[in-house]
Motif scaffolding. Sequence first.
Motif, PDB file in Angstrom:
ATOM      1  N   PRO B  22       0.804  -1.226   0.000  1.00  0.00           N
ATOM      2  CA  PRO B  22       0.000   0.000   0.000  1.00  0.00           C
ATOM      3  C   PRO B  22       0.835   1.274   0.000  1.00  0.00           C
ATOM      4  N   VAL B  23       2.161   1.136   0.075  1.00  0.00           N
ATOM      5  CA  VAL B  23       3.000   2.326   0.091  1.00  0.00           C
ATOM      6  C   VAL B  23       3.807   2.383  -1.200  1.00  0.00           C
ATOM      7  N   VAL B  24       3.741   3.517  -1.900  1.00  0.00           N
ATOM      8  CA  VAL B  24       4.475   3.666  -3.148  1.00  0.00           C
ATOM      9  C   VAL B  24       5.328   4.930  -3.078  1.00  0.00           C
ATOM     10  N   THR B  25       6.363   4.963  -3.926  1.00  0.00           N
ATOM     11  CA  THR B  25       7.242   6.125  -3.950  1.00  0.00           C
ATOM     12  C   THR B  25       7.156   6.777  -5.321  1.00  0.00           C
ATOM     13  N   ALA B  26       7.049   8.111  -5.336  1.00  0.00           N
ATOM     14  CA  ALA B  26       7.029   8.845  -6.598  1.00  0.00           C
ATOM     15  C   ALA B  26       8.195   9.820  -6.607  1.00  0.00           C
ATOM     16  N   VAL B  27       8.640  10.189  -7.803  1.00  0.00           N
ATOM     17  CA  VAL B  27       9.676  11.222  -7.927  1.00  0.00           C
ATOM     18  C   VAL B  27       9.168  12.294  -8.884  1.00  0.00           C
ATOM     19  N   ASN B  28       9.921  13.408  -8.898  1.00  0.00           N
ATOM     20  CA  ASN B  28       9.582  14.558  -9.749  1.00  0.00           C
ATOM     21  C   ASN B  28       8.166  15.060  -9.490  1.00  0.00           C
ATOM     22  N   LEU B  29       7.781  15.061  -8.240  1.00  0.00           N
ATOM     23  CA  LEU B  29       6.419  15.481  -7.904  1.00  0.00           C
ATOM     24  C   LEU B  29       6.497  16.601  -6.876  1.00  0.00           C
ATOM     25  N   ASP B  30       5.827  17.683  -7.182  1.00  0.00           N
ATOM     26  CA  ASP B  30       5.726  18.784  -6.241  1.00  0.00           C
ATOM     27  C   ASP B  30       4.634  18.429  -5.251  1.00  0.00           C
ATOM     28  N   ALA B  31       4.982  18.249  -3.984  1.00  0.00           N
ATOM     29  CA  ALA B  31       3.930  17.805  -3.081  1.00  0.00           C
ATOM     30  C   ALA B  31       4.145  18.358  -1.690  1.00  0.00           C
ATOM     31  N   HIS B  32       3.061  18.439  -0.961  1.00  0.00           N
ATOM     32  CA  HIS B  32       3.107  18.802   0.443  1.00  0.00           C
ATOM     33  C   HIS B  32       2.515  17.644   1.230  1.00  0.00           C
ATOM     34  N   TYR B  61      -5.038   4.258  -1.096  1.00  0.00           N
ATOM     35  CA  TYR B  61      -6.277   3.782  -0.480  1.00  0.00           C
ATOM     36  C   TYR B  61      -6.892   2.607  -1.204  1.00  0.00           C
ATOM     37  N   GLU B  62      -6.236   2.146  -2.245  1.00  0.00           N
ATOM     38  CA  GLU B  62      -6.786   1.011  -2.972  1.00  0.00           C
ATOM     39  C   GLU B  62      -5.671   0.007  -3.228  1.00  0.00           C
ATOM     40  N   ASP B  63      -6.028  -1.184  -3.643  1.00  0.00           N
ATOM     41  CA  ASP B  63      -5.064  -2.239  -3.906  1.00  0.00           C
ATOM     42  C   ASP B  63      -4.126  -1.823  -5.039  1.00  0.00           C
ATOM     43  N   THR B  64      -2.808  -2.038  -4.844  1.00  0.00           N
ATOM     44  CA  THR B  64      -1.837  -1.556  -5.834  1.00  0.00           C
ATOM     45  C   THR B  64      -1.371  -2.651  -6.794  1.00  0.00           C
ATOM     46  N   THR B  65      -2.011  -3.811  -6.760  1.00  0.00           N
ATOM     47  CA  THR B  65      -1.630  -4.900  -7.652  1.00  0.00           C
ATOM     48  C   THR B  65      -1.619  -4.443  -9.113  1.00  0.00           C
ATOM     49  N   TYR B  93     -20.462   4.201   4.121  1.00  0.00           N
ATOM     50  CA  TYR B  93     -19.286   4.609   3.368  1.00  0.00           C
ATOM     51  C   TYR B  93     -18.114   3.678   3.635  1.00  0.00           C
ATOM     52  N   ASP B  94     -17.135   3.687   2.738  1.00  0.00           N
ATOM     53  CA  ASP B  94     -15.866   3.065   3.086  1.00  0.00           C
ATOM     54  C   ASP B  94     -15.022   4.121   3.803  1.00  0.00           C
ATOM     55  N   GLY B  95     -13.757   3.802   4.086  1.00  0.00           N
ATOM     56  CA  GLY B  95     -12.932   4.683   4.917  1.00  0.00           C
ATOM     57  C   GLY B  95     -12.677   6.054   4.325  1.00  0.00           C
ATOM     58  N   ILE B  96     -12.849   6.194   3.013  1.00  0.00           N
ATOM     59  CA  ILE B  96     -12.606   7.499   2.411  1.00  0.00           C
ATOM     60  C   ILE B  96     -13.891   8.057   1.809  1.00  0.00           C
ATOM     61  N   GLN B  97     -14.979   7.759   2.442  1.00  0.00           N
ATOM     62  CA  GLN B  97     -16.320   8.287   2.131  1.00  0.00           C
ATOM     63  C   GLN B  97     -16.818   7.929   0.734  1.00  0.00           C
ATOM     64  N   ARG B  98     -16.416   6.766   0.227  1.00  0.00           N
ATOM     65  CA  ARG B  98     -17.062   6.319  -1.007  1.00  0.00           C
ATOM     66  C   ARG B  98     -18.332   5.584  -0.601  1.00  0.00           C
ATOM     67  N   PRO B  99     -19.477   5.955  -1.136  1.00  0.00           N
ATOM     68  CA  PRO B  99     -20.729   5.321  -0.699  1.00  0.00           C
ATOM     69  C   PRO B  99     -20.810   3.893  -1.232  1.00  0.00           C
ATOM     70  N   SER B 301     -11.852  -5.586   7.480  1.00  0.00           N
ATOM     71  CA  SER B 301     -10.467  -6.036   7.634  1.00  0.00           C
ATOM     72  C   SER B 301      -9.791  -6.377   6.317  1.00  0.00           C
ATOM     73  N   ASN B 302     -10.577  -6.745   5.304  1.00  0.00           N
ATOM     74  CA  ASN B 302      -9.965  -7.123   4.031  1.00  0.00           C
ATOM     75  C   ASN B 302      -9.995  -5.979   3.021  1.00  0.00           C
ATOM     76  N   MET B 303     -10.426  -4.806   3.456  1.00  0.00           N
ATOM     77  CA  MET B 303     -10.357  -3.643   2.568  1.00  0.00           C
ATOM     78  C   MET B 303      -9.020  -2.945   2.822  1.00  0.00           C
ATOM     79  N   PRO B 304      -8.566  -2.083   1.905  1.00  0.00           N
ATOM     80  CA  PRO B 304      -7.199  -1.553   2.012  1.00  0.00           C
ATOM     81  C   PRO B 304      -6.882  -0.887   3.356  1.00  0.00           C
ATOM     82  N   VAL B 305      -5.677  -1.173   3.864  1.00  0.00           N
ATOM     83  CA  VAL B 305      -5.313  -0.667   5.195  1.00  0.00           C
ATOM     84  C   VAL B 305      -5.189   0.847   5.253  1.00  0.00           C
TER      85      VAL B 305
END
Lengths: 462, 588
Positions: B22-32, B61-65, B93-99, B301-305
């Motif tokens: 569930p954790v990914v790394t990006a480069v060349n991205l302006d972010a806060h 927030y979603e599966d990265t497969t 809702y799910d954890g990020i308010q998707r109905p 429990s089986n939805m994205p951590v």
Amino acid sequence: MKEYRTINKIAGPLVFVEKTEPIAYQELVNVVLADGTIKRGQVLDTSDELVVVQIFETTTGIGKDSGVRFTGETIKMPVGKEMLGRILSGGGKPIDGGPEIVPEKRLDITGAAINPYARGMPADFIQTGISTIDGTNTLVRGQKLPIFSAAGLPHNNVALQIARQAKVPGSTENFAVVFAAMGITKEEANYFMADFERTGALERAVVFLNLADDPAVERIITPRLALTTAEYLAFELGMHVLVILTDMTNYCEALRQIGAAREEVPGRRGYPGYMYTDLASLYERAGMIKGLKGSVTQIPILTMPGDDITHPIPDLTGYITEGQIVVSRELHRKGIYPPINVLPSLSRLMNLGIGKGKTREDHKKVSDQMYAGYAEGNDLRGLVAIVGKDALSERDRLLLEFADLFENRFVRQGYDEDRTIEDTLNIGWDILSTLPVEQLTRIDRELINKYHPKIKAGAKKE
Amino acid sequence: MEVKGKQAQEQKQGVLKRIAGPVVTAVNLDAHMYDVVKVGKEQLMGEVIKIQGDNVIIQVYEDTTGIRPGEPVTNTGLSLSVELGPGLLTSIYDGIQRPLEVLVNKMGNFIQRGVTAPGLSHDKKWTFKPLVKAGDKVEPGAILGEVQETNIVHKIMLPPNAKAGVVKTIKSGDFTIDEIIYVLDDGREYPMIQRWPVRVPRPVREKKNPTIPLITGQRILDGLFPIAKGGTAAIPGPFGSGKTVTQQQLAKWSDAEIVVYIGCGERGNEMTEVLTEFPSLEDPKSGKPLMERTVLIANTSNMPVAAREASVYTGITIAEYFRDMGYDVSLMADSTSRWAEAMREISSRLEEMPGEEGYPAYLAARLSEFYERAGLVETLNGKSGSVSVIGAVSPPGGDFSEPVTQNTLRIVKVFWALDAKLSQRRHFPAINWLNSYSLYLDALHDYYDREVAPDWNKTRSWAMEVLQKEAELQEIVQLVGSDALPESEQVTIEVARMIREIFLQQNAYDAVDTFCDMKKQYDMMKAIKLFADYAYAAQLAGVSPAQILSVKSKNELPQIKFIKDYKPELAKIEKDMDAEFNTLRSAA
Ligand SMILES: Nc1ncnc2c1ncn2[C@@H]1O[C@H](COP(=O)(O)OP(=O)(O)OP(=O)(O)O)[C@@H](O)[C@H]1O
Ligand SMILES: [Mg+2]
């Protein structure tokens, strides 16, 4: 397909491959040995510089000279109706000498989560014929109810008895059994197979066998193959599927082995911190779906290391499943079969499957009352050891006797004894009637008047 | 919208470099920090959680497969926010308010990824009734009008971070949540919807000390260990001890006006149970379906951590929003341990230095920030509202000494300690009466005096003393048997048993016993006390314990639980008790 020869490190079940083109996370990988043997694996971590592949078999023979092919797709399971009656390896290959399975579909083995809004509420009582389950820890369709056991206890017999006797009274719907063995011995596997053959259950079963001498890491995919098959049978073919997974302890050991190879920070007792989430991704694949006919009911079996229910494997399982059936060494030593200790056992969906119109209106309260009586009687055994029976009050003496009756009449039954729920509840009333009626505080008067064998009979005489 | 972190032109595209779960790394991205980003070709939703040199680390927030290095990452420049407005109630809702209901319609029975859906319906029209008129001055948080959402009136408020002003125009009639319904003198136009970043508490005018109990209808809670409206409680316990049942009981019967129920990393079937059961249950006060006051968040429990980690924030932000309307809201989080584990999982993927048991060092801080969002407040618009937070804790092996339980107990004011020994003997609710506590007893003292009975507080203390005494006596009984106890103490043992079996035990599945109002609680406790008073008096008058224990009328007391109109039966039992004891005393 491009073949890389850039393996730079092999550690345990992990192979590290350098300088690849962009590889997808969780992609299926084939590693080709010098002699042409192919070993399968899956991408655990991917970046420009390095791809980490987890191999599902032994890494014996893999070297820096081995070729690595990335297939571009995730692991899929070929499924079809023909699978019924077949025996497959823990990796999903037929091992019964029969033909390859002609797939009707190829499904992703990870399985997406059922949308909670789409779930149907399990409510159909499954009669297993075992009183300690039907009477006090009722199983319903779509439930996940594990058996917590320990080395040397007859959990396999209990599981087989359930598989053999389970039925929904009054229903003749399509059912099937999916059996997944993970790291059990050949002897245990034979025991299951012999029983399936004896009872003709094999025809309606799909068997996955990863035995003790099969690669440990393969155990990570065995239950996923089994559950993918079960979901297919249930939600696409409309069957009621009972899935038996044994032994989850071996599955968790494999998980720990991979975690260690990845040099992850270990959680409790060395098991990975994400074991809860990982186990949930298996156990949550039970249930029903609104508007669809089939169901997946799971009976995972696990052996508690050191008989310890707080060990991370039973602990995390119990936190996910909808109850547990606990097999007890103490009852087994007393020669009681099935040695199910009802006190730590629980079925959380029981209330949905019992009561008027489903089993019987007095079911819940009879069960509660037996629990209360047995728990108290059981405690008194400790006291009696210290102060002797004579120091007990009349109330306590009866409770002590109740505990014995409970074990000998309610718990104890034959391996082939298939009790109806009526039988079970009547035995319950029989033994409860040895207690003074005013002690039955968990049952309302109305039910006592209707079912209590002494009062009911008395009422008739008047 | 109002809550945009930055301007739209600042959006930047970067490139994915590494994917590991569930954790990914990006480069060349302006972010806060905490910017919401869209990951990969499928535009999966994620959030920036760490910035290190060129590397931007994102929880997805979603599966990265199937995602590959080299795929694009877009920064939206927004923070993770929820949509607030009519349509929240009865939603799941799910954890990020998707109905979840909309997701079923969009993609079927299983949750696929890459599908988004807004938290609120943007098509549905609601009837808006203005409560201010042109020329009225409005402050941030002010109530401008209302919508009859369910049986609950949804107040439409000026967003807390908007500028005060004078109403220039305001409409009345049927509108979608996006249509402009009022304009202030600075020219700013406002629809009904507002958005709020979930990790930021919504402001209030003042936090106050709670003085009113949240009545739950559960005897052991209301009677012995009450929680105040705006208070915090933790309910830790091993698996199968009754956390979920207790939380669901509170969601059903507590006298909150709004309930937010978060299933955080728990079972799918439990959410289905709420969904199937609540619409057919009635609020004992209003007689309306319970579902109408409820918002559900289900990140099983089986939805994205990562979405599990977000779910508690989504829930509490919605709770605060209703609080701001002046409602008493209660929020259940089942289970905060799964939330903590999600933090741990993300943290370990970040290769952060682990604290105790692998949890991140900021665990305690996160927990206390969360519980601090509870409280009784004076809202920006001068109303009184509250958020009560009840968190379940699932300690590994049922051992309360672990970090999540311990850090939670340092913050919350009420501790309902579940006990496996009690649940194993089906003593429910399996709350241990010796270890549990409530720190609100003093604050609520006056309320009980006034609203329940002048001697309620005294009777409660009496019951606690009996239970305490019983625990001491039990130790002796374990050594010598109960017959060896002095006579008065044999009576105490019996009275304690009655308190436990009659008052404390409460069956959540019994149609009547599932909810017990304060009056009935008081009457039941008084009846037990009456027996105790008779019994001690009789014992002093020379009646033997065996005779006292054989008093028949007391055996009828447990039945009171199952009778709705219990008063006549109770009066009869009390009369019989009086008569029986009279006979015993005169014989002695
Ligand atoms: N108040 C109650 N009345 C009757 N039964 C209860 C009550 N509380 C709990 N139970 C019983 O205990 C069972 C387990 O309770 P519950 O599911 O709430 O446990 P839990 O603590 O949430 O466990 P987990 O951590 O695994 O989620 C229930 O299925 C029910 O049978
Ligand atoms: Mg629970």
